[in-house]
Design an enzyme around this catalytic site. Structure first.
Site, PDB file in Angstrom:
ATOM      1  N   SER A  69       3.127   9.230   4.088  1.00  0.00           N
ATOM      2  CA  SER A  69       2.685  10.731   4.750  1.00  0.00           C
ATOM      3  C   SER A  69       3.781  11.101   6.025  1.00  0.00           C
ATOM      4  O   SER A  69       4.104  10.280   6.481  1.00  0.00           O
ATOM      5  CB  SER A  69       1.506  10.230   4.651  1.00  0.00           C
ATOM      6  N   GLU A 116      -6.289  -0.085   9.125  1.00  0.00           N
ATOM      7  CA  GLU A 116      -5.596   0.836   8.553  1.00  0.00           C
ATOM      8  C   GLU A 116      -7.489   1.286   7.307  1.00  0.00           C
ATOM      9  O   GLU A 116      -7.383   2.368   7.581  1.00  0.00           O
ATOM     10  CB  GLU A 116      -4.859   1.483   7.099  1.00  0.00           C
TER      11      GLU A 116
HETATM   12  C1  FAD Z   1      -2.851  11.526  -0.069  1.00  0.00           C
HETATM   13  C2  FAD Z   1      -2.253   9.934   0.132  1.00  0.00           C
HETATM   14  C3  FAD Z   1      -1.471   9.579   1.241  1.00  0.00           C
HETATM   15  C4  FAD Z   1      -0.582   9.061   0.932  1.00  0.00           C
HETATM   16  N1  FAD Z   1       0.101   8.022   2.048  1.00  0.00           N
HETATM   17  C5  FAD Z   1       1.050   7.115   2.560  1.00  0.00           C
HETATM   18  C6  FAD Z   1       1.324   6.433   3.129  1.00  0.00           C
HETATM   19  O1  FAD Z   1       1.715   7.218   4.405  1.00  0.00           O
HETATM   20  N2  FAD Z   1       2.028   5.584   2.913  1.00  0.00           N
HETATM   21  C7  FAD Z   1       1.613   4.483   2.146  1.00  0.00           C
HETATM   22  O2  FAD Z   1       2.724   3.474   1.233  1.00  0.00           O
HETATM   23  N3  FAD Z   1       1.195   5.234   0.257  1.00  0.00           N
HETATM   24  C8  FAD Z   1       0.432   6.020   0.506  1.00  0.00           C
HETATM   25  N4  FAD Z   1       0.092   6.732   0.181  1.00  0.00           N
HETATM   26  C9  FAD Z   1      -0.092   5.842  -1.209  1.00  0.00           C
HETATM   27  C10 FAD Z   1      -1.559   5.115  -2.125  1.00  0.00           C
HETATM   28  O3  FAD Z   1      -1.550   4.009  -1.358  1.00  0.00           O
HETATM   29  C11 FAD Z   1      -1.641   4.812  -3.440  1.00  0.00           C
HETATM   30  O4  FAD Z   1      -1.354   6.250  -3.838  1.00  0.00           O
HETATM   31  C12 FAD Z   1      -2.153   3.625  -3.607  1.00  0.00           C
HETATM   32  O5  FAD Z   1      -2.322   2.690  -2.974  1.00  0.00           O
HETATM   33  C13 FAD Z   1      -2.763   3.623  -5.174  1.00  0.00           C
HETATM   34  O6  FAD Z   1      -1.119   3.087  -6.063  1.00  0.00           O
HETATM   35  P1  FAD Z   1      -0.950   4.060  -6.826  1.00  0.00           P
HETATM   36  O7  FAD Z   1      -0.809   5.194  -6.655  1.00  0.00           O
HETATM   37  O8  FAD Z   1       0.079   3.650  -7.463  1.00  0.00           O
HETATM   38  O9  FAD Z   1      -1.499   4.045  -7.897  1.00  0.00           O
HETATM   39  P2  FAD Z   1      -1.995   2.675  -9.391  1.00  0.00           P
HETATM   40  O10 FAD Z   1      -1.612   2.023  -8.818  1.00  0.00           O
HETATM   41  O11 FAD Z   1      -0.844   3.271 -10.832  1.00  0.00           O
HETATM   42  O12 FAD Z   1      -3.172   3.259  -9.940  1.00  0.00           O
HETATM   43  C14 FAD Z   1      -3.411   3.778 -10.996  1.00  0.00           C
HETATM   44  C15 FAD Z   1      -4.724   3.288 -11.648  1.00  0.00           C
HETATM   45  O13 FAD Z   1      -4.722   2.274 -11.475  1.00  0.00           O
HETATM   46  C16 FAD Z   1      -6.100   1.499 -10.981  1.00  0.00           C
HETATM   47  N5  FAD Z   1      -5.597   0.332 -11.215  1.00  0.00           N
HETATM   48  C17 FAD Z   1      -4.672   0.225 -10.570  1.00  0.00           C
HETATM   49  N6  FAD Z   1      -4.583  -2.079 -10.741  1.00  0.00           N
HETATM   50  C18 FAD Z   1      -5.784  -1.714 -10.928  1.00  0.00           C
HETATM   51  C19 FAD Z   1      -6.857  -2.888 -11.403  1.00  0.00           C
HETATM   52  N7  FAD Z   1      -6.398  -4.196 -11.018  1.00  0.00           N
HETATM   53  N8  FAD Z   1      -8.355  -3.139 -11.486  1.00  0.00           N
HETATM   54  C20 FAD Z   1      -8.671  -1.712 -11.915  1.00  0.00           C
HETATM   55  N9  FAD Z   1      -7.884  -0.462 -12.330  1.00  0.00           N
HETATM   56  C21 FAD Z   1      -6.643  -0.427 -11.485  1.00  0.00           C
HETATM   57  C22 FAD Z   1      -6.042   2.408 -10.089  1.00  0.00           C
HETATM   58  O14 FAD Z   1      -7.629   2.500  -9.386  1.00  0.00           O
HETATM   59  C23 FAD Z   1      -5.592   3.816 -10.416  1.00  0.00           C
HETATM   60  O15 FAD Z   1      -7.253   4.325 -10.969  1.00  0.00           O
HETATM   61  C24 FAD Z   1      -0.734   7.690  -0.392  1.00  0.00           C
HETATM   62  C25 FAD Z   1      -1.306   8.347  -1.160  1.00  0.00           C
HETATM   63  C26 FAD Z   1      -2.486   9.377  -0.928  1.00  0.00           C
HETATM   64  C27 FAD Z   1      -3.036   9.813  -2.591  1.00  0.00           C
END
Ligand code: FAD
Lengths: 378, 302
Positions: free
Chosen positions: A163, A246
């Site tokens: 972000s 955070e």
């Molecule tokens: C608006 C926004 C701003 C953000 N800003 C930042 C930022 O500034 N810096 C940064 O580093 N990141 C940022 N993020 C990233 C955010 O931290 C990640 O999107 C989040 O941690 C989820 O990771 P992913 O998107 O890879 O989803 P995934 O980990 O691939 O997850 C996909 C789905 O699988 C589920 N899942 C995954 N593992 C498990 C488990 N063990 N048990 C059950 N379900 C599971 C999740 O709950 C989710 O529903 C941002 C995200 C958003 C949406």
């Protein structure tokens, strides 16, 4: 149990309210939605005003320029600024709310001196480079490499969802310093100036059609080893300090704002079924507001409340339900976003159950840390 | 501002908890409400807290514990009457179904006033198969009111009754979390505790969150009862009754699921909690009623 605030808390509230009444009319006009340098200027200008008014870094220790305010005063600050419709923390989010506090706890004296005053004064904007394309919920599996070369580390890899990456001066970045160690033992936390050669930033378009987060490509980026915060390979521990902040008070203003949105929606709701659902949403938010106060009460006694880690999960769900209600009440008036805060918010809040730890992960954490159930594979 | 238990309240909680744990265990509870139980609770000071100088927030602490142990009986109305007589209350407009009639000294209807009912004139028949086995009920053709209970303010009864009922529901919802977590840690399938399966963990996490949010809402409403000059009293009462009532019902349902077939048995206590939660939803305003009141507070400014 006591609802009334102490005299000194009420005095703090009154001073703050006076200050806001004097300061808010001086704000410049709101910047255009996609003019990111103007948005940066607007948000950092507000940060500077807070700094000059003595309200920057409320939860920071005085020794680092903070106000060392009590948890209750911080709550009052969120309450009053949100009610007065003061600007949101915006691009200062990472710096003031979690990178700064991490440096306070973990940084060296040089690192503190180099960054903390600038963060407080709105002179330095931070971003967060934690997530990677293949390391989201499983953050510890991150692969961006840092290899030692003399006094420098050389970075190669890719970050995503960063972000405000395109307008930030520095970032808190997680990199892998020992690829052979178990995954959470080979990570380091470092301060990355975003203008170094080899950093390429590409904004990603969100569901709002805007671009507040970015991909960050790192190719042979040389950063001094001195930029590391905490010991080498001890970055996972430092990360947990960051995440603690955070996920801490980040939702308080949103919650207060949700109560206001309920008031805004009320006159538009005529159908009795929808009115009942509005009552349910209001109860959800009021319940979470009470839980927030209970957490603050516990924090002021030094007891970490179990409620703290529950608020994000419950708030995400409550807010989704409210967002659905807004769209149904607005019917075809919801088909345009422009000037329609309730619709824009509906879209924006789709991110709540994903960002800063998805709801499923929050449930894992609650069931393991609060209820003591068996741990997930890691 | 302090929305947590004070040291005195912690002591009060531990005291009542020890009493209930020692003398009101599951076996006794299953025999239902009787005069001996009422007398014992009265001797312990449960019904005279306010007269003894305790605050409404303290009463909330006590009712939370009564709920944890699923103590049967018309406890809330008897508490509000506060004169040593076993008293039940029914909401205006509710069907004339009366609980614990055989043991009642007094019945009131909350109908614009706290109206006493002439028990002698009631022509009531017991209903064979009560929903909650610990809440026996009678149906009466008509309920003849004789006049207002002297000195009783109906608004205060409604508010206080709703908050104490909410506190009781909160206690039930918490006990449902605790027993379900214990069961999930012990019961094994596929060579591991069922509490290790994410589907179960997530149910339990949601139950715990519901209970924690309800607790904050109930404590806040309790504190409002003691500070009724502050704005937001009516809304906080509705929020507490609705959230705690729903937490008890939904946790009852989820607890049944966590217990599998055992959850559908008479032997396991879960059904007693769920059934009581349904009973309590019909008293001092249902969750739906309180959601409507909460919504109305947005435009009326209360
Ligand atoms: C608006 C926004 C701003 C953000 N800003 C930042 C930022 O500034 N810096 C940064 O580093 N990141 C940022 N993020 C990233 C955010 O931290 C990640 O999107 C989040 O941690 C989820 O990771 P992913 O998107 O890879 O989803 P995934 O980990 O691939 O997850 C996909 C789905 O699988 C589920 N899942 C995954 N593992 C498990 C488990 N063990 N048990 C059950 N379900 C599971 C999740 O709950 C989710 O529903 C941002 C995200 C958003 C949406």
């Amino acid at each position: 149990m006591e609802l009334r605030y102490s005299e000194s808390d009420e005095a703090f509230r009154a001073r703050l309210a006076d200050w806001l009444a004097a300061e808010l009319p001086k704000l410049p006009a709101l910047p255009a939605r996609e003019d990111w340098s103007a948005r940066r200027r607007y948000d950092t200008d507000w940060q500077k005003r807070l700094f000059e008014g003595g309200y920057a870094g409320l939860n920071w220790p005085k020794a680092y320029g903070g106000a060392d305010a009590s948890p209750t005063e911080q709550l009052i600050f969120f309450e009053e600024t949100t009610k007065a419709k003061a600007p949101y923390v915006g691009v200062n989010f990472v710096g003031t709310l979690h990178a700064g506090p991490t440096l306070v706890e973990e940084g060296s004296d040089e690192q503190k001196a180099a960054h903390l005053p600038k963060i407080l004064a709105g002179d330095e904007v931070w971003c967060q480079g934690f997530s990677e394309p293949n390391a989201g919920s499983d953050l510890a599996s991150l692969r961006t490499r840092a290899e030692r070369d003399g006094d420098d580390s050389v970075l190669n890899g890719q970050k995503i969802w960063c972000s405000f990456g395109h307008i930030a001066d520095v970032g808190e970045f997680l990199v892998r310093t020992d690829p052979d160690a178990p995954k959470n033992r080979g990570i380091s936390w470092l301060v990355l100036p975003m203008d170094l050669p080899g950093i390429e930033i590409r904004p990603i378009k969100t569901v709002l059609g805007s671009s507040e987060f970015c991909e960050v490509f790192l190719t042979d980026v040389r950063v001094p080893v001195a930029n590391r915060v905490g010991a080498e390979n001890d970055g996972w521990r430092v990360t947990n300090v960051t995440l603690k902040y955070e996920r801490g008070t980040a939702f308080v203003s949103e919650l207060i704002d949700s109560l206001r949105l309920c008031e805004d929606l009320a006159p538009l709701v005529h159908d009795p079924v929808a009115r009942r659902e509005l009552g349910r949403s209001l109860a959800d938010f009021e319940g979470l507001w009470a839980l927030t106060k209970r957490n603050v009460s516990q924090a002021s006694r030094g007891v970490p409340g179990r409620g703290a880690m529950m608020i994000k999960l419950a708030y995400s769900e409550a807010r989704q339900r409210f967002g659905e209600l807004c769209l149904r009440v607005l019917e075809r008036d919801a088909l345009s976003i422009e000037g329609n805060e309730l619709v824009e918010e509906r879209l924006r809040t789709l991110a709540l159950p994903i960002a800063a730890g998805a709801s499923q992960i929050q449930r894992n954490i609650i069931s393991e840390r609060v209820l003591g159930l068996p741990r997930e594979p890691r | 501002m302090f929305l947590d238990l004070t040291d005195d309240q912690l002591a009060l909680r531990d005291g009542i908890r020890a009493l209930l744990d020692g003398r009101f265990g599951p076996d006794r509870i299953r025999h239902g409400f009787d005069r001996a139980m009422f007398a014992e609770l009265a001797d312990a000071g449960v019904f005279s807290l306010i007269a003894d100088g305790f605050a409404w927030a303290d009463a909330v602490v006590v009712f939370e514990q009564l709920g944890e142990f699923c103590i049967p009986g018309p406890l809330v109305a008897s508490f509000l009457a506060a004169d040593g007589r076993i008293t039940a209350a029914i909401d205006a407009g509710a069907a004339p179904v009366i609980e614990h009639l055989d043991l009642l000294d007094r019945l009131v209807v909350l109908d614009g006033a706290v109206r006493e009912v002439d028990l002698a004139q009631l022509d009531a028949t017991p209903l064979d198969w009560p929903l909650d086995p610990l809440t026996p009920v009678w149906r009466s053709a008509a309920v003849i009111e004789t006049g207002a209970l002297p000195g009783a303010d109906v608004d205060a009864w409604q508010r206080r009754g709703a908050v104490l009922t909410a506190a009781f529901c909160l206690g039930m919802s918490q006990r449902l979390v605790d027993t379900s977590v214990t069961y999930a840690a012990e019961r094994r399938q596929f060579d591991r505790p069922i509490g290790g399966f994410q589907a179960i963990k997530h149910l339990l996490a949601d139950m715990a969150v519901r209970s924690e949010v309800a607790r904050a809402a109930v404590y806040s409403a309790g504190a409002h009862l003691d500070a009724d000059e502050l704005p937001g009293l009516a809304r906080s009462v509705s929020v507490a009754k609705a959230l705690a009532g729903e937490a008890a019902i939904r946790n009852g349902k989820d607890a049944t699921q966590v217990h599998g077939g055992m959850g559908f048995t008479w032997e396991v206590d879960v059904h007693l909690y769920l059934k009581r939660a349904w009973v309590l939803d019909t008293q001092f305003g249902s969750a739906e009623h309180h959601y409507d009141l909460a919504a109305a507070s947005l435009t009326s400014g209360s």
